[in-house]
Structure formats: C-alpha cells, structure tokens
Design an enzyme around this catalytic site. Structure first.
Site, PDB file in Angstrom:
ATOM      1  NE  ARG A 195      34.796  21.399  26.797  1.00  0.00           N
ATOM      2  CZ  ARG A 195      33.847  22.328  26.856  1.00  0.00           C
ATOM      3  NH1 ARG A 195      33.438  22.936  25.749  1.00  0.00           N
ATOM      4  NH2 ARG A 195      33.274  22.647  28.013  1.00  0.00           N
ATOM      5  NE  ARG A 208      33.518  22.066  18.079  1.00  0.00           N
ATOM      6  CZ  ARG A 208      32.574  22.544  18.894  1.00  0.00           C
ATOM      7  NH1 ARG A 208      32.350  23.841  18.973  1.00  0.00           N
ATOM      8  NH2 ARG A 208      31.846  21.727  19.615  1.00  0.00           N
ATOM      9  CD  GLU A 220      30.349  20.163  22.516  1.00  0.00           C
ATOM     10  OE1 GLU A 220      30.625  20.673  23.621  1.00  0.00           O
ATOM     11  OE2 GLU A 220      30.033  20.842  21.507  1.00  0.00           O
ATOM     12  CD1 TRP A 243      31.126  33.846  29.754  1.00  0.00           C
ATOM     13  CD2 TRP A 243      30.134  32.734  28.105  1.00  0.00           C
ATOM     14  NE1 TRP A 243      30.781  32.615  30.244  1.00  0.00           N
ATOM     15  CE2 TRP A 243      30.157  31.903  29.240  1.00  0.00           C
ATOM     16  CE3 TRP A 243      29.553  32.226  26.939  1.00  0.00           C
ATOM     17  CZ2 TRP A 243      29.639  30.610  29.247  1.00  0.00           C
ATOM     18  CZ3 TRP A 243      29.029  30.953  26.955  1.00  0.00           C
ATOM     19  CH2 TRP A 243      29.070  30.157  28.089  1.00  0.00           C
ATOM     20  CG  ASP A 273      35.616  25.805  24.125  1.00  0.00           C
ATOM     21  OD1 ASP A 273      36.132  26.710  23.447  1.00  0.00           O
ATOM     22  OD2 ASP A 273      34.383  25.688  24.283  1.00  0.00           O
ATOM     23  CE1 TYR A 325      31.970  27.584  27.888  1.00  0.00           C
ATOM     24  CE2 TYR A 325      34.101  26.560  27.521  1.00  0.00           C
ATOM     25  CZ  TYR A 325      32.752  26.638  27.263  1.00  0.00           C
ATOM     26  OH  TYR A 325      32.178  25.761  26.385  1.00  0.00           O
ATOM     27  CG  HIS A 345      33.792  29.573  25.218  1.00  0.00           C
ATOM     28  ND1 HIS A 345      32.883  30.549  25.565  1.00  0.00           N
ATOM     29  CD2 HIS A 345      33.061  28.548  24.740  1.00  0.00           C
ATOM     30  CE1 HIS A 345      31.661  30.124  25.320  1.00  0.00           C
ATOM     31  NE2 HIS A 345      31.738  28.910  24.807  1.00  0.00           N
ATOM     32  CD  GLU A 353      30.507  26.703  20.437  1.00  0.00           C
ATOM     33  OE1 GLU A 353      29.880  27.258  21.339  1.00  0.00           O
ATOM     34  OE2 GLU A 353      31.230  25.707  20.629  1.00  0.00           O
ATOM     35  CD  GLU A 372      34.943  23.947  21.140  1.00  0.00           C
ATOM     36  OE1 GLU A 372      33.832  24.481  21.259  1.00  0.00           O
ATOM     37  OE2 GLU A 372      35.251  22.862  21.680  1.00  0.00           O
TER      38      GLU A 372
END
Length: 402
Positions: free
Chosen positions: A147, A283, A339, A402, A210, A159, A212, A262, A236
């Site tokens: 990643r 995920r 991951e 975030w 990612d 991030y 995010h 996630e 992601e």
C-alpha cells in the site's frame, strides 16, 4: 463443560488493547480481541456489565447458540460496541474449541485452502521520493503487495504518513488531534505518485491505495479512472459506504478494483455492495464484525458474487485478532489478501503468537486453537492511556471524514 470465569484485560504496550479471557471449569482458556480504537472502555463496560453475567455456566462448545443469544437476545442489534463485544467472546470460544479438539481453528473451519496468506505492507513517505524509497524497501523485504501513501504538497499532515520516516501509528494519546484536508490537492497529487512508483519498480509488485473515506462518489470515480494505467490491486474506502448505492456511481467510471468495509459491523452493511457486485474486496474485521462465526457468513455470501476478502490488519487489532484472521484466511476459499501492519516488539512480547511473516506471506504452524497467548504479568505493567484517532477539517474549518 461450563464457562466458569470471564474477564477483560486492558493493556497499553504503546497502544490500547482489550482482551477477553474465558476459563472453563476444566481449566481450558480461550482469548478474544475486544479492541475498539478510541472507544476501548465502552466495549469493556458492555462486556462486564451486560454480557459476562449471562455467560457463566453455559457450555462454551455451543458457539452458534451463544452467538445467536448475544445478537438476537440484545434487541438493540449491531453497532461497533455490541459487535466488537460479541466478536471477542466468539473468538475466545473458537480458541477453546480448537484446544479441546487439539487442532488449529482453521482445521475446525474446514482445513487449509492455502499454505500462507499474501499480505500487503504499508509504504509511506512525506513526499514522492520517500514513498518510492519505502516501496523499494518493502520489495527487498519480500512483500508482493504494497500500500502506497504519500504526503500531499500544501497539507501539513496527510493520512497514512507518520511524523517520522517509516512507521505510521494514527492513534495519539490525549484528545483527538485535528488534521487539515483538501481534496483538490489530493486528487492532483495521487496519480503522479503512482506514475513515479511504477517507473521506479515496474509492474510486478501489487500496489494498493487508501482514500480513507475522503472522496465523494464522482471524485472517487475520477481517481479510479486516472489510476487505471498503473494497475492498482485496489482503491480502499473510496467514499463513505453508509449509502451503499454510492458505489454504483464509482463503478460507472472506473475499472480499478474497489475495497471497502473495515468499519462495517455486520453482513447488512455490505449486503447490497456484494450482491450487486459494486465492490471487489470486503475488508470487515473479525473483531468488529461479530467474530469468526459472523465473518464466515459474510465471506460465504461474498463468494457467491466473486467478491474476495481483504481483511483490515492495522495495529488497532491486537495479535489475538490477527491470529484469528490468519486462521480464517488459511481456510476461507475466496481469500484475496491480508493487511499487515506489524505490531511493536513490546506488543508482540505481551501477546506471544504463532503466526509469522515469511517472504510476503503470513504463515502459522499446526497448533491448537488460535495460536496466541497473553503475558498477563507484563500486560499489567502498561495501564490504559486515553488515545484517539485524529479528526479532519477543511480549510474553512468544516469537519470532514478522517
């Protein structure tokens, strides 16, 4: 056989972890992870005040019945606190059952589908050059998938990028730090990052990224389209998925694979995403999505639509959860990738475990249960310290994801 004692162990060997320990009347012990980043004590209270009293005297071998009791019996279903608490108990019960059978949990699930789990590591840098260097280092360490995150010119923080070169840990002690965000700068910067990475290392390593939850659906579609020449393994968390329909718009604009989940807590969070084939990887984590019992249902449902697993594996999961993820990944037929954000040496000392990294894969030996333990004496030396993930604000001061 009956559950005789249940307890929570809260420790902070660099970051906070909550562990459930179930002991049977025959002395068999099982461990489960109950860590919810930034809300750890809420799960501890839910377990101790509401679940533990209901479990004393029950047969720990009846995993399915206990899961249904904790989920259906609560009336107030789902949510991160509830599902994390259920997951911790579920993991501990699978650990006990594996020890009783003298088998790894993956054998109880149906046996191995593979010899090891391909993992992806985290390469990050404060600028493009540092990120490229980090990718090259990961390749030298044997990673097949990486990643890539980089600082964004014009933003003081980004991030995925730590304060110093190398390791990235987002949780910070004290109150939540605030970080700036500017989507236009990010969208201008990210395709160029991956162009430079591919020029430096070629197309053999898998590359991931990612977003995010920072993008709107159309912004995510634009980014995915611009990244297509660099053959990403996935993007992601391209956009928040409370509205699962949002991913239909992204799909219309890019063939870059999409990963999500996630922060999901149950199969209902991803039902439409999977059944309508709007994502390619799910995920959801074992600790936040109801344990092995429930994640198995998510994976089986996903397999019907050729959606594969790509479980979250950051340091907000304890080695107990990672041990469960390795067992699950050894079995699950539609495995995609795992991951791997390595824990600190101190965390590994508190939680001795059997799984290990070898040449791009996580592997484990044929040991009973989950293959993880906790050093309670050492854990007691590191008491809980309040810590939070950051929050993000736009240039005008408005809150952002975030």
């Amino acid at each position: 056989m009956k559950i005789e004692r249940i307890q929570t162990i809260v420790t902070c060997p660099g970051r906070n972890f909550v562990t459930v320990k179930i002991t049977t009347d025959e002395g068999v012990v099982g461990l489960g992870d109950a860590t919810l980043n930034g809300r750890e004590l809420s799960v501890k209270s839910y377990l101790e005040d509401h679940l533990f009293p209901c479990l004393i005297g029950r047969d720990p071998r009846n995993i399915e019945d206990i899961w249904q009791y904790l989920y259906r019996g609560a009336y107030w279903r789902r949510g991160p606190v509830t599902m994390t608490a259920i997951a911790a108990i579920d993991m501990a019960l699978w650990d006990i059952k594996g020890k009783l059978a003298g088998m790894p949990v993956y054998q109880l699930l149906g046996g191995k589908s593979r010899n090891g789990l391909m993992v992806y590591g985290h390469a990050n840098g404060r600028d493009h050059a540092e990120a490229v260097e980090a990718v090259q280092k990961h390749i030298e360490e044997g990673y097949k998938a990486i990643r890539v995150q980089s600082g964004v010119p014009g933003l003081a923080k980004t991030y995925g990028v730590g304060k110093t070169k190398g390791h990235y840990e987002p949780a910070e002690k004290g109150l939540p730090p605030e970080e700036p965000w500017d989507t236009s700068l990010y969208l201008r910067h990210t395709p160029e990052l991956f162009r430079k990475v591919r020029e430096a290392v070629g197309f053999e390593p898998h590359l991931l990224h990612d977003a995010h939850h920072r993008l709107t659906p159309i912004e995510a579609g634009r980014l995915g389209k611009e990244l297509e020449p660099y053959s990403l393994f996935w993007i992601e968390d391209a956009t928040p998925a409370e509205n699962q329909e949002a991913f239909r718009l992204i799909r219309q604009h890019t063939t870059t694979p999409l990963a999500i989940g996630e922060v999901f807590n149950s199969i209902w969070d991803c039902k439409d995403l999977i059944s309508e084939q709007l994502v390619d990887y799910i995920r959801s984590t074992i600790v936040h999505a109801g344990g092995i019992t429930h994640v198995r249902r998510i994976a089986d449902f996903a397999a019907m639509y050729q959606v594969r697993t790509g479980f979250h594996g950051a340091t907000d999961l304890s080695p107990v959860c990672m041990a469960a993820a390795v067992n699950f990944g050894m079995w699950v037929p539609n495995f995609g990738i795992q991951e791997l954000m390595p824990h600190s040496p101190l965390t590994d000392e508190v939680f001795p475990h059997n799984y290990r990294y070898e040449d791009g894969y996580l592997v484990m030996d044929d040991v009973p249960g989950l293959g993880v333990d906790i050093n309670e004496e050492l854990a007691a030396k590191y008491p809980y310290e309040r810590a939070y993930l950051p929050v993000a604000r736009l240039a005008d001061g408005a809150m952002w994801n975030w």
